[in-house]
Design a protein around this motif. Sequence first.
Motif, PDB file in Angstrom:
ATOM      1  N   ALA A  55       0.866  -1.314   0.022  1.00  0.00           N
ATOM      2  CA  ALA A  55       0.066  -0.069  -0.050  1.00  0.00           C
ATOM      3  C   ALA A  55       0.849   1.266   0.054  1.00  0.00           C
ATOM      4  CB  ALA A  55      -0.967   0.128   1.250  1.00  0.00           C
ATOM      5  N   ALA A  56       1.727   1.233   0.841  1.00  0.00           N
ATOM      6  CA  ALA A  56       2.751   2.287   1.020  1.00  0.00           C
ATOM      7  C   ALA A  56       3.980   2.661   0.370  1.00  0.00           C
ATOM      8  CB  ALA A  56       2.684   2.782   2.423  1.00  0.00           C
ATOM      9  N   GLY A 215     -15.228  -0.286   4.469  1.00  0.00           N
ATOM     10  CA  GLY A 215     -14.096   0.504   4.254  1.00  0.00           C
ATOM     11  C   GLY A 215     -14.469   1.938   3.644  1.00  0.00           C
ATOM     12  N   LEU A 218     -12.152   7.368   5.194  1.00  0.00           N
ATOM     13  CA  LEU A 218     -10.767   7.365   5.809  1.00  0.00           C
ATOM     14  C   LEU A 218     -10.582   5.716   6.099  1.00  0.00           C
ATOM     15  CD1 LEU A 218      -8.143   8.985   6.634  1.00  0.00           C
ATOM     16  CD2 LEU A 218      -9.516   8.831   8.829  1.00  0.00           C
ATOM     17  N   GLY A 220     -11.301   3.344   4.619  1.00  0.00           N
ATOM     18  CA  GLY A 220     -10.829   2.359   3.314  1.00  0.00           C
ATOM     19  C   GLY A 220      -9.377   2.478   2.828  1.00  0.00           C
ATOM     20  N   SER A 221      -8.523   3.507   3.743  1.00  0.00           N
ATOM     21  CA  SER A 221      -7.102   3.455   3.571  1.00  0.00           C
ATOM     22  C   SER A 221      -6.481   2.509   3.486  1.00  0.00           C
ATOM     23  CB  SER A 221      -6.777   4.763   4.013  1.00  0.00           C
ATOM     24  OG  SER A 221      -5.157   4.965   4.036  1.00  0.00           O
ATOM     25  N   SER A 222      -5.867   1.774   2.664  1.00  0.00           N
ATOM     26  CA  SER A 222      -4.962   0.568   2.715  1.00  0.00           C
ATOM     27  C   SER A 222      -3.960   0.792   3.701  1.00  0.00           C
ATOM     28  CB  SER A 222      -4.502   0.035   1.435  1.00  0.00           C
ATOM     29  OG  SER A 222      -6.002  -0.323   0.470  1.00  0.00           O
ATOM     30  N   THR A 223      -3.278   2.264   3.396  1.00  0.00           N
ATOM     31  CA  THR A 223      -2.200   2.403   4.294  1.00  0.00           C
ATOM     32  C   THR A 223      -2.392   2.566   5.704  1.00  0.00           C
ATOM     33  OG1 THR A 223      -0.926   3.483   2.334  1.00  0.00           O
ATOM     34  CG2 THR A 223      -0.093   3.932   4.645  1.00  0.00           C
ATOM     35  N   LEU A 224      -3.394   3.201   6.234  1.00  0.00           N
ATOM     36  CA  LEU A 224      -3.728   3.268   7.368  1.00  0.00           C
ATOM     37  C   LEU A 224      -4.109   1.885   8.136  1.00  0.00           C
ATOM     38  CD1 LEU A 224      -6.070   6.589   7.738  1.00  0.00           C
ATOM     39  CD2 LEU A 224      -3.761   6.257   8.698  1.00  0.00           C
ATOM     40  N   THR A 225      -4.922   0.943   7.273  1.00  0.00           N
ATOM     41  CA  THR A 225      -5.589  -0.090   8.103  1.00  0.00           C
ATOM     42  C   THR A 225      -4.292  -1.138   8.182  1.00  0.00           C
ATOM     43  OG1 THR A 225      -6.165  -1.229   5.785  1.00  0.00           O
ATOM     44  CG2 THR A 225      -7.911   0.196   6.980  1.00  0.00           C
ATOM     45  N   SER A 227      -0.926  -0.143   8.588  1.00  0.00           N
ATOM     46  CA  SER A 227      -0.361   0.649   9.918  1.00  0.00           C
ATOM     47  C   SER A 227      -1.011   0.035  11.159  1.00  0.00           C
ATOM     48  CB  SER A 227      -0.180   1.949   9.686  1.00  0.00           C
ATOM     49  OG  SER A 227       0.476   2.421   8.345  1.00  0.00           O
TER      50      SER A 227
END
Length: 244
Positions: A55-56, A215, A218, A220-225, A227
């Motif tokens: 994701a990131a 999701g 916010l 739905g953010s793959s980077t946040l989930t 992390s």
Amino acid sequence: MASVSDPRTRKAAAAAAARAPPRDFLAHLEAYLARRDGVDKLLKISRYAARLALAAGPPLPPAASARLKAFESSVGLSRKAFRLGKFVQDVNALRAATAAPPLVLLAYGGEGVYYFLEQFVWLAKAGLLPAHLLPRLQRLSAWAELLGYVGSITIKLKEVAKMESSIKTMRLNKEVRGEEDEAVRTMRAKLLLKRLSVVQDVADAFMALGDVTDGRGLLGSSTLTASAGLLSALISTHKNWKSC
């Protein structure tokens, strides 16, 4: 001969404990890996590290991206199989809790239902149960997990407040001397672990909320989930390592 209750004896014992050699790393690692939760959290770290890389990180070559996605999916399925029967610990916790308040019922009941339903999610993903059952099972499982975390976070916040109050009382007490100072340090260490446990539950609740809401926004953010999942796994690994 000094009695066991003699302060000098207790100080000497504490000093001897402080001088004790550190625990052998490999023996500690063996004890950690013998625990179901120990292996589960290592798998969790692997899964969310892979998700975060997808994701990131910078775009990966298609072949490498496909392998990493397959790895992440396989680890996720393995974790579900590895937690088979884990709901029994919540059943026993509820049985042991006499006249349990609603929050305890919510915390253990929600978690127990979540682990119970996850067994059927695993069977559906593994192909034994019809695939059309999977969305409903996942939705019910996510709701149970979220409700369990609401109860758990509320309970732990109350425990944090009580521990903070106890530490203040101990520090203000004019009789706190010598071995009592060690009691304060021990309580502060427990408070730190309890605070980390709250952070872990909040991170897991964030992911459960994302599952419940499909999701949106916010969540739905793959980077946040990813992390949040990695943070939860690291905290849990630290707690399990300290406790074994």
